[in-house]
Motif scaffolding. Structure first.
Motif, PDB file in Angstrom:
ATOM      1  N   LEU A  47      39.443 -41.423   9.395  1.00 47.57           N
ATOM      2  CA  LEU A  47      40.070 -40.713  10.714  1.00 47.57           C
ATOM      3  C   LEU A  47      41.209 -42.377  11.415  1.00 47.57           C
ATOM      4  O   LEU A  47      42.101 -42.641  11.871  1.00 47.57           O
ATOM      5  CB  LEU A  47      38.992 -40.394  11.752  1.00 47.57           C
ATOM      6  N   LEU A  50      44.001 -43.098   9.911  1.00 48.00           N
ATOM      7  CA  LEU A  50      45.297 -42.234  10.010  1.00 48.00           C
ATOM      8  C   LEU A  50      46.326 -42.632  11.295  1.00 48.00           C
ATOM      9  O   LEU A  50      47.374 -42.461  10.960  1.00 48.00           O
ATOM     10  CB  LEU A  50      45.065 -40.605  10.568  1.00 48.00           C
ATOM     11  N   HIS A  54      50.351 -42.856  10.992  1.00 46.72           N
ATOM     12  CA  HIS A  54      51.364 -42.395  11.723  1.00 46.72           C
ATOM     13  C   HIS A  54      51.945 -43.387  11.738  1.00 46.72           C
ATOM     14  O   HIS A  54      53.431 -43.071  11.993  1.00 46.72           O
ATOM     15  CB  HIS A  54      50.052 -42.220  13.060  1.00 46.72           C
ATOM     16  N   LEU A  57      54.781 -43.908   8.803  1.00 49.04           N
ATOM     17  CA  LEU A  57      55.266 -42.693   8.620  1.00 49.04           C
ATOM     18  C   LEU A  57      57.014 -42.625   9.702  1.00 49.04           C
ATOM     19  O   LEU A  57      57.812 -41.998   8.995  1.00 49.04           O
ATOM     20  CB  LEU A  57      54.385 -41.941   8.279  1.00 49.04           C
ATOM     21  N   ARG A  61      60.598 -42.757   8.884  1.00 53.20           N
ATOM     22  CA  ARG A  61      61.883 -41.547   9.832  1.00 53.20           C
ATOM     23  C   ARG A  61      62.589 -42.754  10.455  1.00 53.20           C
ATOM     24  O   ARG A  61      64.181 -41.837   9.847  1.00 53.20           O
ATOM     25  CB  ARG A  61      60.911 -40.688  10.214  1.00 53.20           C
ATOM     26  N   LEU A  82      34.434 -44.422  17.493  1.00 54.11           N
ATOM     27  CA  LEU A  82      33.491 -43.534  16.996  1.00 54.11           C
ATOM     28  C   LEU A  82      32.033 -44.288  15.717  1.00 54.11           C
ATOM     29  O   LEU A  82      30.939 -44.283  15.746  1.00 54.11           O
ATOM     30  CB  LEU A  82      33.709 -42.799  16.037  1.00 54.11           C
ATOM     31  N   LEU A 158      40.374 -39.155   1.193  1.00 54.73           N
ATOM     32  CA  LEU A 158      39.795 -38.023   1.590  1.00 54.73           C
ATOM     33  C   LEU A 158      39.486 -36.886   0.965  1.00 54.73           C
ATOM     34  O   LEU A 158      38.078 -36.294   0.471  1.00 54.73           O
ATOM     35  CB  LEU A 158      41.345 -37.556   2.363  1.00 54.73           C
ATOM     36  N   ILE A 162      36.157 -36.003   0.280  1.00 58.21           N
ATOM     37  CA  ILE A 162      35.846 -34.264  -0.125  1.00 58.21           C
ATOM     38  C   ILE A 162      34.891 -33.832  -0.847  1.00 58.21           C
ATOM     39  O   ILE A 162      33.785 -32.559  -1.726  1.00 58.21           O
ATOM     40  CB  ILE A 162      36.548 -33.575   0.346  1.00 58.21           C
ATOM     41  N   VAL A 165      30.767 -35.303  -0.997  1.00 60.34           N
ATOM     42  CA  VAL A 165      30.015 -35.056  -0.475  1.00 60.34           C
ATOM     43  C   VAL A 165      29.904 -33.344  -0.983  1.00 60.34           C
ATOM     44  O   VAL A 165      28.978 -32.733  -0.728  1.00 60.34           O
ATOM     45  CB  VAL A 165      31.004 -34.741   1.267  1.00 60.34           C
TER      46      VAL A 165
ATOM     47  N   ALA B   4      32.684 -31.890   4.165  1.00 57.32           N
ATOM     48  CA  ALA B   4      33.955 -31.745   3.905  1.00 57.32           C
ATOM     49  C   ALA B   4      34.842 -31.072   4.438  1.00 57.32           C
ATOM     50  O   ALA B   4      36.091 -31.316   4.559  1.00 57.32           O
ATOM     51  CB  ALA B   4      33.460 -30.294   2.535  1.00 57.32           C
ATOM     52  N   LEU B   6      35.249 -31.597   8.123  1.00 54.72           N
ATOM     53  CA  LEU B   6      35.695 -32.593   9.049  1.00 54.72           C
ATOM     54  C   LEU B   6      36.734 -33.440   8.365  1.00 54.72           C
ATOM     55  O   LEU B   6      37.291 -33.231   8.734  1.00 54.72           O
ATOM     56  CB  LEU B   6      34.320 -33.336   9.365  1.00 54.72           C
ATOM     57  N   MET B   7      35.928 -33.473   6.608  1.00 48.47           N
ATOM     58  CA  MET B   7      38.360 -34.212   5.872  1.00 48.47           C
ATOM     59  C   MET B   7      38.888 -33.841   5.446  1.00 48.47           C
ATOM     60  O   MET B   7      40.062 -34.487   5.581  1.00 48.47           O
ATOM     61  CB  MET B   7      37.334 -34.859   4.332  1.00 48.47           C
ATOM     62  N   LEU B   8      38.763 -32.012   5.369  1.00 52.23           N
ATOM     63  CA  LEU B   8      40.154 -31.455   5.329  1.00 52.23           C
ATOM     64  C   LEU B   8      40.465 -31.195   6.748  1.00 52.23           C
ATOM     65  O   LEU B   8      41.695 -31.138   6.490  1.00 52.23           O
ATOM     66  CB  LEU B   8      39.182 -30.070   4.916  1.00 52.23           C
ATOM     67  N   ALA B  10      40.744 -33.726   9.104  1.00 54.28           N
ATOM     68  CA  ALA B  10      41.472 -34.608   8.616  1.00 54.28           C
ATOM     69  C   ALA B  10      42.579 -35.071   7.602  1.00 54.28           C
ATOM     70  O   ALA B  10      43.420 -35.503   7.751  1.00 54.28           O
ATOM     71  CB  ALA B  10      40.626 -36.051   8.473  1.00 54.28           C
ATOM     72  N   LEU B  11      42.660 -34.236   6.320  1.00 55.37           N
ATOM     73  CA  LEU B  11      43.012 -34.263   5.633  1.00 55.37           C
ATOM     74  C   LEU B  11      44.989 -34.050   6.195  1.00 55.37           C
ATOM     75  O   LEU B  11      46.100 -33.928   5.918  1.00 55.37           O
ATOM     76  CB  LEU B  11      43.080 -33.618   4.368  1.00 55.37           C
ATOM     77  N   LEU B  14      46.880 -35.567   8.547  1.00 55.35           N
ATOM     78  CA  LEU B  14      47.638 -36.944   7.735  1.00 55.35           C
ATOM     79  C   LEU B  14      48.786 -36.006   6.961  1.00 55.35           C
ATOM     80  O   LEU B  14      50.048 -36.126   7.070  1.00 55.35           O
ATOM     81  CB  LEU B  14      46.933 -37.160   5.964  1.00 55.35           C
ATOM     82  N   ASP B  17      53.135 -34.270   9.036  1.00 62.58           N
ATOM     83  CA  ASP B  17      53.812 -35.049   9.150  1.00 62.58           C
ATOM     84  C   ASP B  17      55.022 -34.392   9.312  1.00 62.58           C
ATOM     85  O   ASP B  17      56.149 -34.765  10.040  1.00 62.58           O
ATOM     86  CB  ASP B  17      53.529 -36.548   8.852  1.00 62.58           C
ATOM     87  N   THR B  21      54.206 -35.030  15.986  1.00 60.98           N
ATOM     88  CA  THR B  21      53.526 -35.920  16.664  1.00 60.98           C
ATOM     89  C   THR B  21      52.156 -34.788  17.156  1.00 60.98           C
ATOM     90  O   THR B  21      51.359 -34.802  17.029  1.00 60.98           O
ATOM     91  CB  THR B  21      53.920 -36.859  17.600  1.00 60.98           C
ATOM     92  N   ARG B  24      49.375 -33.270  14.979  1.00 57.91           N
ATOM     93  CA  ARG B  24      48.866 -34.805  14.007  1.00 57.91           C
ATOM     94  C   ARG B  24      47.773 -34.654  15.214  1.00 57.91           C
ATOM     95  O   ARG B  24      46.255 -35.059  15.200  1.00 57.91           O
ATOM     96  CB  ARG B  24      49.852 -35.577  13.647  1.00 57.91           C
ATOM     97  N   PHE B  28      44.168 -34.623  14.417  1.00 55.48           N
ATOM     98  CA  PHE B  28      42.676 -35.692  14.730  1.00 55.48           C
ATOM     99  C   PHE B  28      41.841 -35.591  15.504  1.00 55.48           C
ATOM    100  O   PHE B  28      41.024 -36.024  15.750  1.00 55.48           O
ATOM    101  CB  PHE B  28      43.422 -36.946  15.185  1.00 55.48           C
ATOM    102  N   ALA B  31      38.900 -33.033  14.594  1.00 60.29           N
ATOM    103  CA  ALA B  31      38.053 -33.868  13.712  1.00 60.29           C
ATOM    104  C   ALA B  31      37.560 -34.646  13.796  1.00 60.29           C
ATOM    105  O   ALA B  31      36.602 -34.711  14.094  1.00 60.29           O
ATOM    106  CB  ALA B  31      38.825 -34.690  12.460  1.00 60.29           C
ATOM    107  N   LEU B  32      37.869 -35.665  14.963  1.00 62.10           N
ATOM    108  CA  LEU B  32      37.341 -37.231  16.104  1.00 62.10           C
ATOM    109  C   LEU B  32      36.060 -36.215  16.383  1.00 62.10           C
ATOM    110  O   LEU B  32      34.795 -36.416  16.323  1.00 62.10           O
ATOM    111  CB  LEU B  32      37.973 -37.461  16.644  1.00 62.10           C
ATOM    112  N   THR B  35      33.219 -35.064  14.319  1.00 56.13           N
ATOM    113  CA  THR B  35      32.704 -36.073  14.620  1.00 56.13           C
ATOM    114  C   THR B  35      31.367 -36.452  14.718  1.00 56.13           C
ATOM    115  O   THR B  35      30.035 -36.516  14.795  1.00 56.13           O
ATOM    116  CB  THR B  35      33.143 -36.805  13.350  1.00 56.13           C
ATOM    117  N   VAL B  36      32.031 -36.751  16.875  1.00 57.86           N
ATOM    118  CA  VAL B  36      31.517 -36.791  17.228  1.00 57.86           C
ATOM    119  C   VAL B  36      29.721 -35.810  17.649  1.00 57.86           C
ATOM    120  O   VAL B  36      28.907 -36.206  18.021  1.00 57.86           O
ATOM    121  CB  VAL B  36      32.108 -36.553  18.875  1.00 57.86           C
TER     122      VAL B  36
END
Lengths: 189, 51
Positions: A47, A50, A54, A57, A61, A82, A158, A162, A165, B4, B6-8, B10-11, B14, B17, B21, B24, B28, B31-32, B35-36
């Motif tokens: 994370l 990212l 950002h 990216l 652009r 975190l 990532l 996945i 895990v 898995a 959570l990571m999806l 995050a993916l 990403l 794009d 914004t 995203r 983000f 996911a954060l 995770t918390v």
């Protein structure tokens, strides 16, 4: 100045990827599947990656703006806070004398100690980037290929995590606290 | 499976794009926050069981 920010983001992404790759090497060379806290630290690290993605990216652009740098650095700071909390918890779990810690030490420290150091460094560098916005002047640079390559590398990392895990947890919702095997292949619930 | 997922997310953050914004940032943050919550459960579940 813009080029400096883009280079810093590029370096940040690849350092994080190197740390995550080293964690994979330790996982497979020592035969130690990561514990839930280790997996959460990896998630926090991805994370955190990212944020610089950002920035890269946005810079690929158009001319990189202060707003994009602010968003990227903010993402990195939040994810790193975190990650630092998780790694410090794991350090505290193994802080008693004669506790061998979890997993194999690398250059004298366990991986979660290195992760805490990395998260602290990321918070520091993101803070410096935010302070540097006082002198920021938007300027266009051609970094499209580098930016795309870096982001694809993060995406692949990532996906690899996945798969790792899922192999480790099998079809269970939660990872075991002290995993010793890959449940997907061992056939145990 | 939780990690898995959570990571999806995050993916997806990403890969957002080509949209915008705010999406995203939302992915983000999702996911954060997840995770918390996961970290919080990791701390509190053993305490709950021992109580």
């Amino acid at each position: 100045m813009t080029l400096l920010y883009l280079l810093a983001a590029l370096a940040n992404v690849w350092v994080l990827l190197a740390i995550l790759a080293a964690a994979f090497v330790a996982q497979f060379s020592a035969g130690e599947p990561p514990c839930p806290l280790c997996v959460m630290q990896r998630i926090a690290m991805m994370l955190a990656a990212l944020g610089p993605c950002h920035i890269l990216l946005a810079g690929s652009r158009a001319a990189l703006g202060a707003r994009d740098v602010g968003i990227g650095a903010g993402m990195t700071v939040l994810a790193s806070l975190l990650g630092a909390a998780i790694s410090i918890r794991q350090i505290l779990l193994h802080i008693l004398p004669n506790d061998p810690g979890f997993g194999m030490p690398v250059m004298g420290y366990h991986l979660y100690t290195w992760a805490a150091i990395a998260f602290a460094c990321m918070i520091g560098t993101s803070g410096l980037q935010l302070i540097g916005l006082a002198w920021f002047q938007p300027q266009a640079h051609r970094v499209s290929l580098l930016a795309r390559t870096s982001c694809i590398a993060v995406a692949l990392m990532l996906v690899a995590n996945i798969l790792s895990v899922v192999a480790e947890a099998g079809f269970a919702w939660k990872l075991p606290d002290n995993p010793t095997t890959y449940l997907l292949f061992s056939g145990r619930p | 499976m939780i990690y898995a997922g959570l990571m999806l997310v995050a993916l997806a953050a990403l890969a957002a794009d080509w949209l915008n914004t705010p999406l995203r940032a939302c992915l983000f943050l999702a996911a954060l926050i997840a995770t918390v919550v996961s970290f919080g459960l990791d701390i509190t579940m053993p305490l709950t069981i021992s109580l």
